[in-house]
Design an enzyme around this catalytic site. Structure first.
Site, PDB file in Angstrom:
ATOM      1  CB  SER A 171       8.336   2.527   9.530  1.00  0.00           C
ATOM      2  OG  SER A 171       7.596   1.777  10.466  1.00  0.00           O
ATOM      3  CE  LYS A 172       4.952   1.101   2.543  1.00  0.00           C
ATOM      4  NZ  LYS A 172       4.648   0.313   1.362  1.00  0.00           N
ATOM      5  NE  ARG A 173       8.158  -2.584  10.880  1.00  0.00           N
ATOM      6  CZ  ARG A 173       8.864  -2.331   9.780  1.00  0.00           C
ATOM      7  NH1 ARG A 173       8.485  -2.820   8.629  1.00  0.00           N
ATOM      8  NH2 ARG A 173       9.956  -1.599   9.821  1.00  0.00           N
ATOM      9  CG  ASP A 174       6.336   3.952  13.103  1.00  0.00           C
ATOM     10  OD1 ASP A 174       6.673   3.092  13.929  1.00  0.00           O
ATOM     11  OD2 ASP A 174       7.125   4.704  12.520  1.00  0.00           O
ATOM     12  N   PRO A 191       0.835  -1.209   0.000  1.00  0.00           N
ATOM     13  CG  PRO A 191       0.113  -0.958   2.194  1.00  0.00           C
ATOM     14  CD  PRO A 191       0.826  -1.912   1.291  1.00  0.00           C
TER      15      PRO A 191
END
Ligand code: GLU
Length: 514
Positions: free
Chosen positions: A265-268, A16
Site C-alpha cells: 500500500s501507499k503507506r507501506d 502521488p
C-alpha cells in the site's frame, strides 16, 4: 482491416502515483511500442472531492523520469483532445440518455437518507451485501417505480437525481481477459451502478467506457482492483451498441508486500524502509493536515533504467535467464501472454541489485562526474583523470551514486584509527620493519602502476623473509585504516608513492609493534 493498437493509462489525480501505477503505465507503453501502436494518457478527474492539487504534475514528471513516452495526453494534445475528463463533461450526458431511451438505465430520485434506510433494512434482514440492484430497486423512488407523470414533474422541477444502469437480474456476463482467461460473472452480483451523479458529472464507469470507445482504445491494461468492475463495463459496451469494438481486457497481478502478507500500500514504503513512489511526494496527513514527505526512488539514488527494469519484472518475465533489459530490449521482449496472473512480491534487495548493475555499467567518466560534484560539496577538488580512476575502483562497492563519494573518502583522509582486530593479529615488529623498508623503496621507484607496486612489494618482502599473505592485511590497515576495501594495489597506485609512504610511516610511528 486490422485496427491500430491504442492503449491508455488513465490515472485519477487523487495523490502521488504508486509504483503499481507506474507498472501499469509501463506495461501499456511496452505493448504499444511493441505492436507499433499509440499510448495515451487520460486524466480521470470526475470525482472532484478526491482531487489533489499537484497530483497531475507529479504523474507527468514521474512518467518523464521513467522514460515512458506518451503519444497523446493533456500536455501534448492529440486527435481526441481534451484528455481530462472534467473538460469533457458535456460529452457524457447523451450516452446516459441513450441508455435511458433504450431501457438500460433509469432515473433515481432517492435521497441519501432513503438510501441509508434501505441499507439498514437489508442489513437488519441479514442480507449479506446490501445493494441497489434488480431486486431492491423495486422498493425505491425511481423512474421504474414512480408513475411516468410524476417522473416528468420531478425532472421538470429540478429535483436532484442520478442515472443508474439497469443491470439484468439473471444473466451471465463473460469476457476473455488476456491474462486470466475467461471471466464469468453472474449479473445478480452486480449492483445498479450510478452512471451520472446529481451534479451532472459522469461517474468513473460511464466516463471510462465512453472515453475508451471515443478514443478507439483496443486494449485496457490495468490493475487487478478493476477486475470486479469489468463485467459492468462489458454490459455498458453491449447496451451502448459498441460490443464489436470493445477493447480487450488485461488485469495485472497485485503487488504484494515483501513478506507476501497483503497488498503493497501507499503507506507501506516509509514504514518498511523503501520508497513506494517514483518521486518524492510532499503531501498532507489525511487526519491532521500536517505536511508529510514520502520518499521517492529518484531522490533515494535509483537510476530510472534500474527502476524500470525492476518494475517490468514485477509480474512479467521474458521466459529466459536474462535479467538486464534496456527499455528497447523490454519493448522487444514484452508480451501480455507472459504476464503472470499470480501476485508479484515486492523485493527490495532486487531493486537495489538492479541499481548496482546499472550504476556499475555506466562509463567511468559519468561516474567521475557524480563523484566530483558530490566531493566539491565537501570542498575536495581533484583532476578528472584521478576522479575516473577512483570511480572505476570504488564502483564495485556502490549501490547508489552517493556511495561513490563515501567510498572515495579514504583517498582524501589519512586514517584516524586502525582496525583493531587486524592490528592485534597481523601487526608485529617484523611486519612494521618490512613495511617501513617498502615505503622507503616506494618513494624511489619509477613504476607506480598497480602491477609495479605489487612487484616491488614482493621483492622487498622476499629480502625480509616474508610472504605477501603475511603482510597484506596489515598494509591495508596502515594505508586505509580499514580491514576491507577496494583492491589495495590500485589504492596505492592512485594515492601515489609519496602519500602511500607517508601513510605507512605514520602507521609505523603510531602503532606499537610488539
Ligand atoms: N481512473 C482509474 C484509476 O485511477 C482507471 C482505471 C482503468 O484503467 O480503467 O486507476
Amino acid at each position: 482491416m486490422e485496427r491500430e493498437v491504442r492503449v491508455r493509462f488513465a490515472p485519477s489525480p487523487t495523490g502521488p502515483l504508486h509504483i503499481g501505477g507506474v507498472r501499469t503505465a509501463l506495461y501499456n507503453y511496452l505493448l504499444a511500442r511493441k505492436l507499433g501502436g499509440k499510448m495515451l494518457l487520460r486524466i480521470e478527474d470526475t470525482d472532484q472531492n478526491r482531487f489533489v492539487p499537484g497530483a497531475e504534475d507529479y504523474i507527468r514528471q514521474s512518467l518523464e523520469w521513467c522514460g515512458i513516452e506518451l503519444d497523446e495526453s493533456p500536455w501534448n494534445g492529440g486527435p481526441h483532445a481534451p484528455y481530462r475528463q472534467s473538460e469533457r463533461k458535456p460529452m457524457y450526458l447523451q450516452y446516459a440518455q441513450q441508455l435511458i431511451d433504450s431501457g438500460h438505465a433509469y432515473y433515481a430520485f432517492d435521497t441519501p437518507e432513503e438510501l441509508d434506510a434501505m441499507r439498514a433494512r437489508l442489513t437488519a434482514a441479514k442480507v449479506p451485501n446490501p445493494q441497489y440492484n434488480s431486486i431492491t430497486r423495486a422498493q425505491m423512488r425511481n423512474s421504474l417505480t414512480l408513475p411516468a407523470e410524476e417522473v416528468k414533474q420531478l425532472l421538470e422541477s429540478g429535483a436532484p437525481y442520478v442515472i443508474r444502469l439497469k443491470v439484468p437480474r439473471k444473466e451471465e456476463v463473460r469476457f476473455n481477459d488476456l491474462i486470466r482467461g475467461w471471466v464469468v460473472v453472474h449479473s445478480s452480483s452486480i449492483d445498479d451502478k450510478v452512471l451520472m451523479k446529481s451534479d451532472g458529472m459522469p461517474t468513473y464507469h460511464l466516463a471510462n467506457i465512453v472515453d475508451d470507445h471515443l478514443m478507439e482504445i483496443t486494449h485496457v491494461i490495468r490493475g487487478e482492483e478493476w477486475l470486479p468492475s469489468a463485467p459492468l463495463h462489458v454490459l455498458l459496451y453491449r447496451y451502448l451498441g459498441w460490443e464489436d469494438t470493445m477493447p480487450q481486457f488485461a488485469h495485472l497481478p497485485l503487488l504484494l508486500k515483501p513478506d507476501g502478507t497483503g497488498k503493497l500500500s501507499k503507506r507501506d514504503g516509509d514504514r518498511l524502509g523503501f520508497p513506494v513512489f517514483p518521486l518524492e511526494w510532499h503531501g498532507k496527513d489525511a487526519e491532521t493536515g500536517a505536511p508529510t514527505v514520502s520518499s521517492g526512488y529518484r531522490e533515494s539514488g535509483y537510476l530510472p533504467e534500474a527502476f524500470i527494469n525492476f518494475l517490468a519484472f514485477l509480474g512479467w518475465n521474458p521466459g529466459s535467464q536474462q535479467e538486464l533489459f534496456t527499455m528497447s530490449e523490454l519493448i522487444e521482449a514484452f508480451s501480455i501472454e507472459r504476464v503472470s496472473k499470480s501476485p508479484a512480491r515486492f523485493d527490495q534487495n532486487k531493486v537495489r541489485w538492479y541499481n548496482e548493475q546499472y550504476l556499475r555499467a555506466k562509463p567511468d567518466a559519468e561516474l567521475a562526474q557524480y563523484l566530483t560534484e558530490s566531493l566539491q560539496g565537501q570542498g575536495v577538488e581533484m583532476p578528472t583523470s584521478k576522479a575516473e580512476q577512483i570511480a572505476a575502483l570504488v564502483k564495485e562497492r556502490a549501490t547508489f551514486p552517493a556511495d561513490l563519494a563515501r567510498e572515495a573518502q579514504l583517498f582524501f583522509q589519512r586514517p584516524a584509527t586502525y582496525d583493531e582486530q587486524v592490528i592485534s593479529k597481523k601487526w608485529n615488529a617484523q611486519v612494521a620493519g618490512a613495511l617501513k623498508e617498502f615505503a622507503g623503496q616506494l618513494r624511489a621507484t619509477p613504476d607506480t602502476s598497480p602491477d609495479g607496486i605489487k612487484a616491488l612489494l614482493t621483492q622487498v618482502l622476499e629480502t625480509q623473509g616474508l610472504k605477501i599473505g603475511q603482510v597484506l592485511q596489515a598494509l591495508r590497515v596502515a594505508v586505509t585504516g580499514a580491514a576491507a576495501g577496494p583492491d589495495l594495489m590500485h589504492i596505492m597506485s592512485i594515492l601515489g608513492a609519496e602519500e602511500t609512504a607517508e601513510r605507512i610511516n605514520q602507521a609505523v610511528a603510531q602503532l606499537p609493534a610488539a
